[in-house]
Design an enzyme around this catalytic site. Structure first.
Site, short mmCIF file in Angstrom:
data_model
loop_
_atom_site.label_atom_id
_atom_site.label_comp_id
_atom_site.label_asym_id
_atom_site.label_seq_id
_atom_site.Cartn_x
_atom_site.Cartn_y
_atom_site.Cartn_z
N LYS A 1 -0.75 5.01 4.71
CA LYS A 1 -1.67 4.09 5.38
C LYS A 1 -1.32 3.97 6.87
O LYS A 1 -0.15 3.83 7.21
CB LYS A 1 -1.62 2.72 4.70
N HIS B 1 0.84 -1.21 0.00
CA HIS B 1 0.00 0.00 0.00
C HIS B 1 0.86 1.25 0.00
O HIS B 1 2.05 1.20 0.33
CB HIS B 1 -0.91 0.03 1.23
N1 LIG Z 1 -12.52 -0.63 2.12
C1 LIG Z 1 -11.83 -0.16 1.08
O1 LIG Z 1 -12.01 -0.60 -0.07
C2 LIG Z 1 -10.83 0.92 1.31
C3 LIG Z 1 -10.17 1.52 0.24
C4 LIG Z 1 -9.28 2.54 0.52
C5 LIG Z 1 -9.08 2.94 1.82
N2 LIG Z 1 -9.73 2.31 2.82
C6 LIG Z 1 -9.64 2.74 4.19
O2 LIG Z 1 -10.42 3.92 4.31
C7 LIG Z 1 -9.86 4.80 5.28
C8 LIG Z 1 -9.59 6.16 4.63
O3 LIG Z 1 -8.62 6.00 3.61
P1 LIG Z 1 -8.07 7.26 2.79
O4 LIG Z 1 -7.00 6.71 1.91
O5 LIG Z 1 -9.20 8.00 2.20
O6 LIG Z 1 -7.41 8.09 3.96
P2 LIG Z 1 -7.15 9.67 4.04
O7 LIG Z 1 -6.11 9.86 5.09
O8 LIG Z 1 -6.91 10.22 2.69
O9 LIG Z 1 -8.54 10.25 4.56
C9 LIG Z 1 -9.04 10.08 5.86
C10 LIG Z 1 -9.89 11.29 6.18
O10 LIG Z 1 -10.54 11.09 7.43
C11 LIG Z 1 -10.59 12.33 8.08
N3 LIG Z 1 -10.78 12.12 9.51
C12 LIG Z 1 -9.91 11.67 10.44
N4 LIG Z 1 -10.49 11.62 11.64
C13 LIG Z 1 -11.75 12.06 11.48
C14 LIG Z 1 -12.85 12.26 12.34
N5 LIG Z 1 -12.76 11.99 13.65
N6 LIG Z 1 -14.01 12.71 11.82
C15 LIG Z 1 -14.12 12.96 10.52
N7 LIG Z 1 -13.11 12.81 9.63
C16 LIG Z 1 -11.94 12.36 10.12
C17 LIG Z 1 -9.26 13.00 7.76
O11 LIG Z 1 -9.34 14.39 7.91
C18 LIG Z 1 -9.07 12.59 6.30
O12 LIG Z 1 -9.60 13.56 5.44
C19 LIG Z 1 -8.61 4.08 5.80
O13 LIG Z 1 -8.94 3.38 6.97
C20 LIG Z 1 -8.27 3.09 4.70
O14 LIG Z 1 -7.58 1.97 5.17
C21 LIG Z 1 -10.59 1.32 2.59
O1 LIG Z 2 -5.62 2.79 1.01
C1 LIG Z 2 -5.90 2.00 1.94
O2 LIG Z 2 -5.62 2.25 3.13
C2 LIG Z 2 -6.58 0.75 1.63
N1 LIG Z 2 -6.93 -0.02 2.60
C3 LIG Z 2 -7.67 -1.22 2.46
C4 LIG Z 2 -7.11 -2.29 3.37
O3 LIG Z 2 -6.59 -1.98 4.48
O4 LIG Z 2 -7.21 -3.46 3.02
C5 LIG Z 2 -7.79 -1.75 1.07
C6 LIG Z 2 -7.80 -0.75 0.02
C7 LIG Z 2 -6.91 0.44 0.23
#
Ligand SMILES: NC(=O)c1ccc[n+]([C@@H]2O[C@H](COP(=O)([O-])OP(=O)(O)OC[C@H]3O[C@@H](n4cnc5c(N)ncnc54)[C@H](O)[C@@H]3O)[C@@H](O)[C@H]2O)c1
Ligand SMILES: O=C(O)C1=N[C@H](C(=O)O)CCC1
Length: 267
Positions: A160, A156
């Site tokens: 992260k 990643h």
């Molecule tokens: N399930 C999936 O397919 C998938 C895909 C990508 C990322 N993710 C996960 O999603 C989450 C976000 O990823 P990202 O890459 O967008 O991260 P990022 O750091 O770009 O964004 C996170 C956002 O959350 C905000 N934030 C933090 N604490 C907060 C709070 N208490 N209230 C409101 N907002 C708050 C931050 O200001 C930031 O804008 C991570 O946990 C990541 O692992 C999951």
């Molecule tokens: O960008 C991230 O953070 C992502 N998190 C997910 C994970 O923890 O598996 C998957 C997609 C991107």
């Protein structure tokens, strides 16, 4: 599905949150009613750079947002700590959570499922919304029936916060459902450098790579006599996750328990 699904998005300025705001804006049956951000309280979404023409107000506190706004679904894309807190609050307010935020432990999932069932409302936690990643996990589970020697390498971007990734943890859990317990590697192996053999989930090794330039990638490597099999998925941008977010929002309205993993709602 409700004709107009009222949605709150937590984390709208983040990499995933921004894509989710555009998804909701572009989906006729979805309506963005509010957003929760760690700053920008009182502004509207359209006042943030690069956002669509949405008048939804931004709150810096989830509790206040849930008390003041009527919503069907909360999409949470924040941080592990904030995500867990938001999910609990959403259930308390009878708003159905769709959580992409990672970092949930098996104990968190068990506790939150119990709470969703007590409240008789649906919730979905999807460690990976990309359909290809879900297939990679399913194919890995299929392969593990025939190859019990396996290691996971997840890769990643270096912003992260959690390791291993939610996807790697879920893949390990799916594989361990069918794989007889095995400590991978030589029974007498020694780590000369701590961490050299990665983390362990029931004897299955998970290795986490963090580098700029990466988005979200995973290889599941199987080994057998005279052969290896590698199952790999790559998300090369965050639009890859949006069809899965849409599917989860549509389905969370139809379930009355906590569903962990998109594979449980994909037909
Ligand atoms: N399930 C999936 O397919 C998938 C895909 C990508 C990322 N993710 C996960 O999603 C989450 C976000 O990823 P990202 O890459 O967008 O991260 P990022 O750091 O770009 O964004 C996170 C956002 O959350 C905000 N934030 C933090 N604490 C907060 C709070 N208490 N209230 C409101 N907002 C708050 C931050 O200001 C930031 O804008 C991570 O946990 C990541 O692992 C999951
Ligand atoms: O960008 C991230 O953070 C992502 N998190 C997910 C994970 O923890 O598996 C998957 C997609 C991107």
């Amino acid at each position: 599905m409700a004709a107009n699904t009222k949605i709150i998005i937590a984390g709208p300025r983040g990499k995933m949150g921004k894509e989710a705001v555009h998804l909701v804006h572009e989906t006729e049956e979805f309506q963005l009613v509010a957003a929760v951000d760690s700053k920008n309280n009182g502004l509207t979404i359209k006042e943030l750079p690069g956002m669509p023409d949405e008048n939804a107000f931004i709150y810096d506190d989830m509790q206040t947002c849930l008390e003041e706004m009527e919503a069907d679904v909360l999409i949470d894309l924040t941080t592990p700590t904030a995500g867990k807190h938001h999910l609990e609050l959403a259930l308390d307010h009878h708003v159905r959570p769709v959580v992409g935020t990672t970092g949930f432990t098996p104990e968190d999932i068990t506790r939150l499922r119990k709470k969703a069932e007590e409240k008789e409302i649906g919730a979905i936690i999807a460690p990976n919304f990309a359909v290809g990643a879900v297939l990679m996990m399913k194919f890995s589970q299929m392969a593990a029936k025939y190859f019990s020697d396996v290691e996971i390498i997840e890769m990643h971007h270096d912003n992260k916060l959690d390791a291993p990734s939610g996807t790697a943890a879920k893949t390990a859990a799916l594989i361990n459902e069918v794989r007889p317990h095995k400590e991978q590697g030589h029974p007498e192996e020694q780590e000369e450098l701590e961490g050299a053999r990665g983390a362990q989930v029931d004897g299955l090794r998970v290795h986490s790579v963090r580098l700029p330039g990466l988005v979200a990638h995973q290889e599941v490597m199987f080994g057998g006599s005279g052969q290896t099999l590698t199952i790999r998925h790559d998300s090369i941008n965050r639009q890859s996750f949006m069809p899965g977010v849409k599917l989860a929002v549509e389905n969370v309205l139809r379930v009355n328990t906590l569903v962990y993993g998109l594979e449980n709602i994909m037909e």
